[in-house]
Each structure stands twice: as C-alpha cells, then as structure tokens.
Design an enzyme around this catalytic site. Sequence first.
Site, short mmCIF file in Angstrom:
data_model
loop_
_atom_site.label_atom_id
_atom_site.label_comp_id
_atom_site.label_asym_id
_atom_site.label_seq_id
_atom_site.Cartn_x
_atom_site.Cartn_y
_atom_site.Cartn_z
CB THR A 1 -0.83 -0.07 1.31
OG1 THR A 1 -1.57 -1.26 1.25
CG2 THR A 1 -1.74 1.09 1.49
NE ARG B 1 -7.75 -8.59 1.83
CZ ARG B 1 -6.89 -7.59 2.04
NH1 ARG B 1 -6.65 -6.71 1.10
NH2 ARG B 1 -6.27 -7.48 3.19
CB VAL B 2 -12.96 -5.15 0.34
CG1 VAL B 2 -12.73 -3.68 0.68
CG2 VAL B 2 -13.70 -5.26 -1.00
N GLY B 3 -9.78 -4.95 1.48
CA GLY B 3 -8.95 -4.74 2.66
C GLY B 3 -9.34 -3.50 3.42
CG ASP B 4 -6.17 -1.81 5.56
OD1 ASP B 4 -5.86 -2.74 4.78
OD2 ASP B 4 -5.40 -0.88 5.82
CB THR C 1 0.67 0.64 5.18
OG1 THR C 1 1.13 -0.54 4.49
CG2 THR C 1 1.77 1.13 6.08
N GLY C 2 -0.36 -2.11 6.28
CA GLY C 2 -0.08 -3.30 7.08
C GLY C 2 -1.10 -4.39 6.81
CG HIS C 3 -2.67 -8.73 8.47
ND1 HIS C 3 -3.69 -9.06 9.35
CD2 HIS C 3 -2.68 -9.67 7.51
CE1 HIS C 3 -4.26 -10.18 8.93
NE2 HIS C 3 -3.67 -10.57 7.82
N GLY C 4 -4.21 -5.99 6.42
CA GLY C 4 -5.52 -5.36 6.27
C GLY C 4 -6.59 -5.88 7.21
C1 FL6 Z 1 1.58 -3.61 3.57
O1 FL6 Z 1 0.46 -4.11 2.91
C2 FL6 Z 1 -0.68 -3.45 2.94
O2 FL6 Z 1 -0.70 -2.35 3.44
C3 FL6 Z 1 -1.88 -4.11 2.37
C4 FL6 Z 1 -3.20 -3.50 2.71
N1 FL6 Z 1 -3.29 -2.94 4.03
C5 FL6 Z 1 -4.28 -4.56 2.56
O3 FL6 Z 1 -4.38 -5.41 3.42
O4 FL6 Z 1 -4.97 -4.55 1.59
#
Ligand code: FL6
Length: 320
Positions: free
Chosen positions: A178, A206-209, A229-232
């Site tokens: 992201t 799939r929809v993330g954060d 950013t990170g684990h959605g």
């Molecule tokens: C570092 O990765 C991401 O930020 C992916 C994003 N947050 C998602 O899960 O869609």
Amino acid sequence: MNPCGVNPVAVNPVVVVHGGGASHIAKDRKEMVRQGVLRAATAGYSVLKAGGSAVDAVESAVAVLEDDPEFNAGCGSVLNVNGEVEMDASIMSGKDLSSGAVSAVRCIANPIKLARLVMEKTPHCFLTDRGAAEFAAAMGVREVPREQLVTERNRRRLEKEKHCKSAPKPEPQKHLGTVGAVALDSKGDVAYATSTGGIVNKMVGRVGDSPCIGSGGYADNDIGAISTTGHGESILKVNLARLTLFHVEQGKTLEEAAEVSLGYMKSKLKGLGGVILVNKAGDWTVKWTSESMPWAAAQAGKLHCGIDLNTTSITDLDLL
Ligand SMILES: COC(=O)C[C@H](N)C(=O)O
C-alpha cells in the site's frame, strides 16, 4: 491579524507519504523505493506550495506512487488468486469529513483519482466493483488494458506465494505494500489518501482496510489526518486510523497515539503495520511495527526520508 486582534495560527504546510509496511526490501530495490517516496513527497509539496489544497496534494502524491511499479498500488499492484489486479483506494478531507472510496476496481491507472470523483461527484462515499467501473466510464476515466497493470515481478510473486502457501497468518506483507499520503495545506486543512493492490493471492472480491474510512485512513481538521498500511484484516478489526486519532483526541501526541494503537493491534491480533500522521499545527510523525516502511516528508524546504529504523536522512528540497 483577524478582527478579534488574534494572530491566525501560522500554518506550516507539510506532506508525508508512505510506501507500505514491509517485512523485507531487497538491497537492490531500496534506492528505487527511496527515490519513489521522495518523488511523491516532492510532488505533493509542490502542489501545496502552488496554493493547492491538502486534498490536491495527497491525491497527486499517491498518484505518483500508483504510477511507480515498485509499489503495490496502481501499476505495481499484487495479483489475486486468479492472477488479476483488483485495487482499493480512499481519500478524505478534514475540512468537512467528505470522503470517497472505491474497491475491487480493475483496468484503471489511478484508483485514487476515481475515489476523489466518488467524493466530489456522487452523493455516496464508496463504490465497488461493477458500479465503480460504470461510474469510471461515465466520468470518462480511461480504461487501461489488464496486462498494463500486471508486472512480471508480481506474476512471479503470485507463483511463489501459491507454492509455499501454508495457513494464512496475520503477518505483515512479505513485500512492499500500500501507498498513502497525509497533508496540511496553507489554509489549515488536512487530508489523507491511501491506495493499494491489497495482498498477494487474495480471494477474488477481498476488500482490505485501505478503502475503508476509519481503517485505511481518516482526516478531521480538529484532530489530524492519518494513512495506514499493514495487515488489512487486523487494521479493519481495530479501525486503526480512527483508533489512533481517538488517542490524539484524548490528549496524546501524534507519536504516542501511533505507538499505542499499533501496539494494541500487535498485542491483540499479532497484526503488524505502519501509520503516517499530521495535525493542523504542522506536527507530523511516522511509525511502524513491521520490519520497515519507506516514507518521506516535505516541510519548510526540507525533505525527510527513511526506510528502516534509524536511517532517517534530511536534505534540501528542490521543487520540481
Ligand atoms: C503492507 O500491505 C498493505 O498495506 C496491504 C493492505 N493494508 C491490505 O491489506 O490490503
């Protein structure tokens, strides 16, 4: 001096960008990634310097990163289980909380621009999939061929992921994620923008954060602006963006708030990630619990930049 004889708050415009929380960035890619975030921060700052709004600045900074194949957004997006690109993005103005988001969009170069059109040209906040595609066509957004968004690196990444996939874990992305930006403009308004290809090998739909207001970002002039950013799935579960700003509302500094909310996500879910924040005083911070997070900030003629912990550099800013 305003009519009450009080000096208006001096505004020190600033833009901060991130290129995604990551667990490993290969040495040979680090310089390209560094150049990418520096270019994006410079683009956003030149918009602010030319009198543009915080919304204009975050949109253009994020569009620069979407156009850079080094980042997981736009033309560098990771692939879903079917080998296709499905992108998510959102944008918000802290002036009046107006927001726009799109999810699962395909075949457009800049999802962040479509999110802004949702914000400004529809009575809604969020369009997805087919509806988002129809809206893009109605707005005259150019369709790009599917292949144009698929890079060879992302094809290999998907193959690798499919072969070594065990059970899904709440880990940070193994690769760059992201992209996002936050800004404060000379009028004292803040904004955020976040855009992503999501996570590699994700299920179709799939929809993330990132497109979810309150998780992927938030902006309110009275508190500040944040992009995450990170684990959605972890970010969604804790509403990371709004949670962080809640701590700011409770009196914490931007840095303390970021530390508490990222700490909460880690202890509760083992979820890792990163955040960038600004407020209307011109304070800003970057924080992450993933191994690294490329970021850059432009303020008062200086460019600040970093990727790993303790590697911050500060240089003079040459405007484009
Ligand atoms: C570092 O990765 C991401 O930020 C992916 C994003 N947050 C998602 O899960 O869609």
